[in-house]
Write a protein that holds these residues in place. Structure first.
Motif, mmCIF file in Angstrom:
data_model
loop_
_atom_site.group_PDB
_atom_site.id
_atom_site.type_symbol
_atom_site.label_atom_id
_atom_site.label_comp_id
_atom_site.label_asym_id
_atom_site.label_seq_id
_atom_site.Cartn_x
_atom_site.Cartn_y
_atom_site.Cartn_z
ATOM 1 N N SER A 62 0.857 -1.188 0.000
ATOM 2 C CA SER A 62 0.000 0.000 0.000
ATOM 3 C C SER A 62 0.889 1.234 0.000
ATOM 4 O O SER A 62 2.076 1.169 0.354
ATOM 5 C CB SER A 62 -0.924 0.016 1.217
ATOM 6 N N ILE A 63 0.321 2.367 -0.381
ATOM 7 C CA ILE A 63 1.109 3.605 -0.461
ATOM 8 C C ILE A 63 0.457 4.744 0.308
ATOM 9 O O ILE A 63 0.911 5.884 0.232
ATOM 10 C CB ILE A 63 1.308 4.033 -1.927
ATOM 11 N N GLY A 64 -0.589 4.441 1.070
ATOM 12 C CA GLY A 64 -1.323 5.491 1.755
ATOM 13 C C GLY A 64 -0.511 6.235 2.791
ATOM 14 O O GLY A 64 -0.815 7.400 3.106
ATOM 15 N N ASP A 65 0.523 5.609 3.349
ATOM 16 C CA ASP A 65 1.310 6.237 4.406
ATOM 17 C C ASP A 65 2.601 6.873 3.904
ATOM 18 O O ASP A 65 3.437 7.295 4.700
ATOM 19 C CB ASP A 65 1.636 5.208 5.489
ATOM 20 N N VAL A 66 2.786 6.949 2.575
ATOM 21 C CA VAL A 66 4.006 7.559 2.023
ATOM 22 C C VAL A 66 3.730 9.038 1.751
ATOM 23 O O VAL A 66 2.876 9.373 0.917
ATOM 24 C CB VAL A 66 4.445 6.859 0.720
ATOM 25 N N PRO A 67 4.428 9.953 2.423
ATOM 26 C CA PRO A 67 4.149 11.382 2.245
ATOM 27 C C PRO A 67 4.410 11.850 0.810
ATOM 28 O O PRO A 67 5.384 11.444 0.173
ATOM 29 C CB PRO A 67 5.121 12.055 3.222
ATOM 30 N N LYS A 68 3.534 12.711 0.299
ATOM 31 C CA LYS A 68 3.684 13.387 -0.989
ATOM 32 C C LYS A 68 3.853 12.428 -2.166
ATOM 33 O O LYS A 68 4.430 12.790 -3.191
ATOM 34 C CB LYS A 68 4.882 14.348 -0.948
ATOM 35 N N ILE A 69 3.366 11.232 -2.052
ATOM 36 C CA ILE A 69 3.584 10.264 -3.119
ATOM 37 C C ILE A 69 2.741 10.607 -4.338
ATOM 38 O O ILE A 69 1.625 11.140 -4.230
ATOM 39 C CB ILE A 69 3.284 8.829 -2.637
ATOM 40 N N TYR B 137 7.329 10.826 -14.149
ATOM 41 C CA TYR B 137 8.552 10.424 -13.455
ATOM 42 C C TYR B 137 9.706 11.351 -13.810
ATOM 43 O O TYR B 137 10.497 11.731 -12.939
ATOM 44 C CB TYR B 137 8.936 8.976 -13.788
ATOM 45 N N HIS B 138 9.806 11.723 -15.078
ATOM 46 C CA HIS B 138 10.888 12.614 -15.506
ATOM 47 C C HIS B 138 10.877 13.913 -14.703
ATOM 48 O O HIS B 138 11.935 14.404 -14.289
ATOM 49 C CB HIS B 138 10.729 12.915 -16.998
ATOM 50 N N LEU B 139 9.715 14.464 -14.472
ATOM 51 C CA LEU B 139 9.607 15.737 -13.768
ATOM 52 C C LEU B 139 9.843 15.602 -12.270
ATOM 53 O O LEU B 139 9.968 16.600 -11.572
ATOM 54 C CB LEU B 139 8.229 16.360 -14.023
ATOM 55 N N ASN B 140 9.901 14.367 -11.767
ATOM 56 C CA ASN B 140 10.146 14.148 -10.339
ATOM 57 C C ASN B 140 11.444 13.398 -10.073
ATOM 58 O O ASN B 140 11.696 12.986 -8.942
ATOM 59 C CB ASN B 140 8.975 13.387 -9.721
ATOM 60 N N ALA C 156 4.877 6.146 -7.499
ATOM 61 C CA ALA C 156 4.384 4.777 -7.329
ATOM 62 C C ALA C 156 3.636 4.333 -8.575
ATOM 63 O O ALA C 156 2.919 5.119 -9.203
ATOM 64 C CB ALA C 156 3.468 4.684 -6.112
ATOM 65 N N GLN C 157 3.788 3.053 -8.924
ATOM 66 C CA GLN C 157 3.046 2.459 -10.027
ATOM 67 C C GLN C 157 2.440 1.145 -9.553
ATOM 68 O O GLN C 157 3.140 0.302 -8.975
ATOM 69 C CB GLN C 157 3.948 2.218 -11.234
ATOM 70 N N LYS C 158 1.172 0.954 -9.831
ATOM 71 C CA LYS C 158 0.473 -0.242 -9.372
ATOM 72 C C LYS C 158 0.713 -1.404 -10.322
ATOM 73 O O LYS C 158 0.636 -1.271 -11.541
ATOM 74 C CB LYS C 158 -1.027 0.034 -9.268
ATOM 75 N N HIS C 159 1.023 -2.559 -9.731
ATOM 76 C CA HIS C 159 1.210 -3.807 -10.471
ATOM 77 C C HIS C 159 0.378 -4.878 -9.769
ATOM 78 O O HIS C 159 0.807 -5.445 -8.762
ATOM 79 C CB HIS C 159 2.681 -4.218 -10.504
ATOM 80 N N GLY C 160 -0.811 -5.130 -10.273
ATOM 81 C CA GLY C 160 -1.694 -6.078 -9.604
ATOM 82 C C GLY C 160 -2.117 -5.532 -8.257
ATOM 83 O O GLY C 160 -2.685 -4.447 -8.157
ATOM 84 N N ASP C 161 -1.818 -6.292 -7.194
ATOM 85 C CA ASP C 161 -2.182 -5.845 -5.845
ATOM 86 C C ASP C 161 -0.996 -5.224 -5.112
ATOM 87 O O ASP C 161 -1.040 -5.031 -3.897
ATOM 88 C CB ASP C 161 -2.732 -7.021 -5.033
ATOM 89 N N VAL D 223 7.435 1.453 -5.681
ATOM 90 C CA VAL D 223 7.645 2.828 -5.243
ATOM 91 C C VAL D 223 9.098 3.217 -5.516
ATOM 92 O O VAL D 223 10.019 2.526 -5.059
ATOM 93 C CB VAL D 223 7.328 3.001 -3.748
ATOM 94 N N VAL D 224 9.291 4.301 -6.263
ATOM 95 C CA VAL D 224 10.632 4.815 -6.562
ATOM 96 C C VAL D 224 10.783 6.142 -5.831
ATOM 97 O O VAL D 224 10.057 7.103 -6.111
ATOM 98 C CB VAL D 224 10.843 5.012 -8.073
ATOM 99 N N TYR D 225 11.701 6.183 -4.895
ATOM 100 C CA TYR D 225 11.937 7.402 -4.134
ATOM 101 C C TYR D 225 12.839 8.350 -4.926
ATOM 102 O O TYR D 225 13.514 7.934 -5.878
ATOM 103 C CB TYR D 225 12.564 7.056 -2.781
ATOM 104 N N PRO D 226 12.884 9.636 -4.569
ATOM 105 C CA PRO D 226 13.753 10.572 -5.299
ATOM 106 C C PRO D 226 15.214 10.134 -5.242
ATOM 107 O O PRO D 226 15.615 9.408 -4.327
ATOM 108 C CB PRO D 226 13.531 11.895 -4.562
ATOM 109 N N PRO D 227 16.017 10.549 -6.207
ATOM 110 C CA PRO D 227 17.434 10.159 -6.207
ATOM 111 C C PRO D 227 18.172 10.669 -4.967
ATOM 112 O O PRO D 227 17.723 11.604 -4.290
ATOM 113 C CB PRO D 227 17.980 10.828 -7.469
ATOM 114 N N SER D 228 19.299 10.035 -4.689
ATOM 115 C CA SER D 228 20.169 10.531 -3.616
ATOM 116 C C SER D 228 20.644 11.936 -3.951
ATOM 117 O O SER D 228 20.711 12.328 -5.118
ATOM 118 C CB SER D 228 21.378 9.610 -3.442
ATOM 119 N N GLY D 229 20.972 12.690 -2.928
ATOM 120 C CA GLY D 229 21.454 14.044 -3.142
ATOM 121 C C GLY D 229 22.745 14.077 -3.943
ATOM 122 O O GLY D 229 23.532 13.119 -3.935
#
Length: 709
Positions: free
Chosen positions: A213-220, A247-250, A260-265, A269-275
């Motif tokens: 689930s992704i409901g608890d990921v801030p600003k997703i 994705y390109h813009l983020n 986040a992209q849904k695949h079945g159930d 989730v891809v987080y922003p790149p490292s600094g």
């Protein structure tokens, strides 16, 4: 630091003898031969983990047909780190024209067949089999995994595929510059969270994981699902373009949001790149001790890539050019991270203590040599744009070349250094800018080994617009200044130009214009390539969708084998073997005035013999003569060798003094079936005098690896 005494161990016996270790904290599995050098992934990541206090072992190029090699170092205490190597495993085996390569540059003696297609996935599968329920966490990374962190168009199978983390069944994927993310993952796994012990790895910048689930990921930000982007329909391509755009813009460490992209159930989730790495962090990484040599177990075997790069020094990472066809910005970022000059000079001083060093620094650079020390004046965190160099250089970009000029001057004056060359290529629009004053003169006088690499890519304004490259006027201006500087220095020097055919937006008439330019400027390109839509790049999205996802601009794509063949032939209008294709292209474009004997013409008319043969070239498929049937009774493909001018029958440039070097890497025709076409059928590969043997690679489509997707 001085050169290291030992490479990282590849066996338990070696670990005990050299380091006193009886087990490992981390084991790295790589598709490349292990070279303890900062230019190679396993080398620099292994030394970084050792620097963090971990005991690191290496399994290089394991035999994937069984699990024996994967178990030889035992079970690591923390995790397995899995990578396909410095290069995409399929591109390492196949050319863009889907023909098997004759040499794997990252393997001892260039031997082929040492890694499978989609090596990251296969290695993870074998590790799961080897350790079953007791398998430690699997951490995947490297170029192959990094560029497949989202759903992507796969050139080899001509379809959209899922993120690689799902196919590999890995616990976490680390993308881009991995050092900081890897340090965080290692710290999290040393302090287990949750019943499975891996709960602490969630939310680390520069990583991707699978969540329920992704409901608890801030600003997703949720992008179109797999079911929406997968179909090969107009609707599917439209949703794919929208996914890529989001994705390109983020994809930025400063202002990017988790995607986040849904695949079945489940959700990927891809987080922003490292600094962006600071200068201090870059120095910490590159100041680590390396032997700078392949592992001793390889003996005297030649590793082609090592021969090319062993005496090179990396000065920076990243590239703010953001070219459409290039994956560097998605892997290293659009901001440049430069080392300090003292760190670079210390590395060169350490190199001079190596008995194998002969006094020549083969390359002092990075993705683009003259980006060292340059930066954004206002800071990337204040700018969301990625067009620092196109259509013109951004006024906020500091193009001052004083740092790189000072580094070059000091490097060549180090005792024991005879030459310091720039081989990694330069950005000629930066060299021509106000900040590049004196750069061309200094470069030409002291740092060119005879030929300088530059990459104009094309000459058509429309194609260059789609590529996000500078105009041909700047290219011509650079050639003039380079020639003048070479003359002033009293040197007979040349350039090696890199061109691409078949790029999205490139039509056949554009290639005819490019051929005219090459003829008028008396240029003969040596490094050319048919476009490859690398995963995650803007060029890949344009190739698959037929539009630019960032602008919704319709984009022509030459996808058929015939179109690609005719476009590529225009590079070689001087070679008689390509004349039939060039004539066909000129007739299709309505440019028959370029067929004849006038000075402006590209090719002569057909001869009587060619007309009788139906205009077919000397050999079918346009494969170079030296790769086809050997001489038969003093003839090459039925044509007397004496009339072909040389030992391998390679066009008009061959000579009687012996075989000529191939014009460019793997110049093959496009097959309709067989090796590399994803047919899944059993195939034969050449085995020289030993005869034929079965191709050892598992098939990525329709065969042993069908389970991947």
């Amino acid at each position: 630091m001085p050169l290291a005494k030992y490479s990282l161990p590849m066996s338990l016996e070696e670990a005990q003898a050299n380091f006193g270790w009886s087990e490992f904290d981390v084991i790295l599995v790589s598709g490349d031969a292990y070279i303890d050098h900062p230019a190679f992934g396993a080398g620099i990541i292994g030394r970084w983990l050792e620097h963090l206090g971990l005991r690191v072992g290496i399994i290089a190029q394991p035999d994937w047909r069984n699990t024996d090699d994967f178990k030889k170092l035992g079970r690591p205490r923390l995790f397995f780190g899995v990578t396909a190597g410095n290069l995409d495993s399929q591109l390492a085996r196949l050319t863009v024209m889907r023909r098997p390569r004759r040499e794997d540059h990252y393997t001892p003696d260039g031997a082929i067949g040492k890694r499978p297609d989609m090596a990251t996935v296969v290695y993870c599968q074998r590790l799961r089999e080897a350790f079953k329920q007791d398998c430690p966490p699997l951490v995947i990374g490297g170029v192959e995994a990094s560029l497949r962190r989202m759903s992507y168009y796969d050139y080899w199978s001509d379809r959209v595929k899922r993120p690689i983390i799902l196919d590999a069944k890995a616990d976490v994927l680390i993308f881009g510059q991995a050092e900081m993310a890897l340090a965080a993952v290692a710290a999290a796994l040393q302090n287990p969270v949750g019943a499975d012990g891996i709960g602490g790895i969630d939310g680390i910048p520069g990583t991707s994981i699978v969540r329920k689930s992704i409901g608890d990921v801030p600003k997703i930000l949720e992008v179109p699902s797999w079911d929406e982007v997968n179909p090969s329909t107009d609707a599917g391509r439209e949703r794919f373009a929208w996914m890529f755009r989001k994705y390109h813009l983020n994809c930025d460490p400063q202002y990017g949001r988790p995607v986040a992209q849904k695949h079945g159930d489940r959700y990927v989730v891809v987080y922003p790149p490292s600094g962006t790495l600071t200068t201090e962090q870059m120095d910490e990484i590159y100041d680590l001790p390396f032997t700078r040599h392949p592992h001793p177990s390889y003996g005297d075997a030649r590793i082609p890539c090592y021969d090319m790069i062993k005496d090179s020094v990396t000065t920076h990472r990243g590239c703010y050019a953001d070219c459409s066809f290039c994956a560097i910005t998605y892997h290293q970022g659009v901001a440049v991270s430069s080392r300090s000059k003292s760190s670079v000079l210390k590395e060169i001083e350490d190199m001079t203590t190596d008995p194998a060093f002969r006094g020549t620094i083969s390359d002092l650079g990075g993705p683009t040599a003259n980006m060292f020390g340059t930066h954004c004046k206002i800071g990337r965190y204040r700018c969301h744009a990625r067009n620092c160099l196109t259509p013109t250089i951004c006024p906020h970009l500091n193009t001052d070349h004083s740092d790189v000029l000072d580094l070059m001057d000091k490097a060549r004056r180090i005792p024991g250094v005879k030459h310091t060359f720039i081989q990694s290529g330069i950005r000629f629009d930066l060299a021509l800018s106000e900040g590049g004053k004196d750069y061309i003169d200094k470069l030409t006088r002291f740092h060119v080994s005879g030929r300088l690499k530059i990459a104009p890519e094309h000459t058509s304004a429309e194609v260059l617009h789609h590529m996000k490259k500078p105009g041909v006027e700047l290219y011509k201006e650079f050639l003039e200044q380079y020639a003048q500087a070479s003359c002033s220095a009293g040197k007979d020097q040349y350039t090696v130009q890199y061109f691409i055919s078949g790029h999205p937006g490139c039509k056949l008439q554009h290639m005819v214009e490019l051929a005219e330019f090459l003829k008028n400027e008396q240029l003969s390109p040596e490094q050319v390539q048919d476009f490859y839509p690398a995963p995650l790049t803007l060029g890949m999205a344009m190739w698959h969708c037929g539009v630019n996802p960032l602008t919704n601009e319709p984009t022509y794509v030459a996808k058929t084998a015939r179109e690609k063949r005719l476009q590529r032939a225009m590079f070689f209008f001087r070679d008689p073997d390509y004349w039939p294709d060039v004539r066909e292209a000129l007739r299709e474009c309505g440019r028959t005035e370029l067929i004849g004997h006038d000075a402006r013409c590209l090719v002569p008319p057909e001869t009587k013999r060619e007309r009788q043969a139906g205009g077919v070239a000397h050999y079918p498929g346009k494969a170079p003569p030296h790769l086809r049937q050997a001489r038969r009774d003093g003839k090459v493909n039925g044509i007397p060798a004496s009339s072909r001018g040389g030992g391998d029958g390679w066009g008009t440039n061959a000579s009687d003094r012996g075989p000529r070097r191939k014009r460019y890497e793997e110049d093959h025709g496009t097959p309709k079936g067989g090796a590399g076409c994803g047919s899944g059928q059993s195939r034969k590969v050449s085995a020289g005098a030993a005869g034929a043997q079965e191709d050892p690679h598992p098939r990525g489509e329709g065969g042993a690896l069908e389970w991947m997707s």
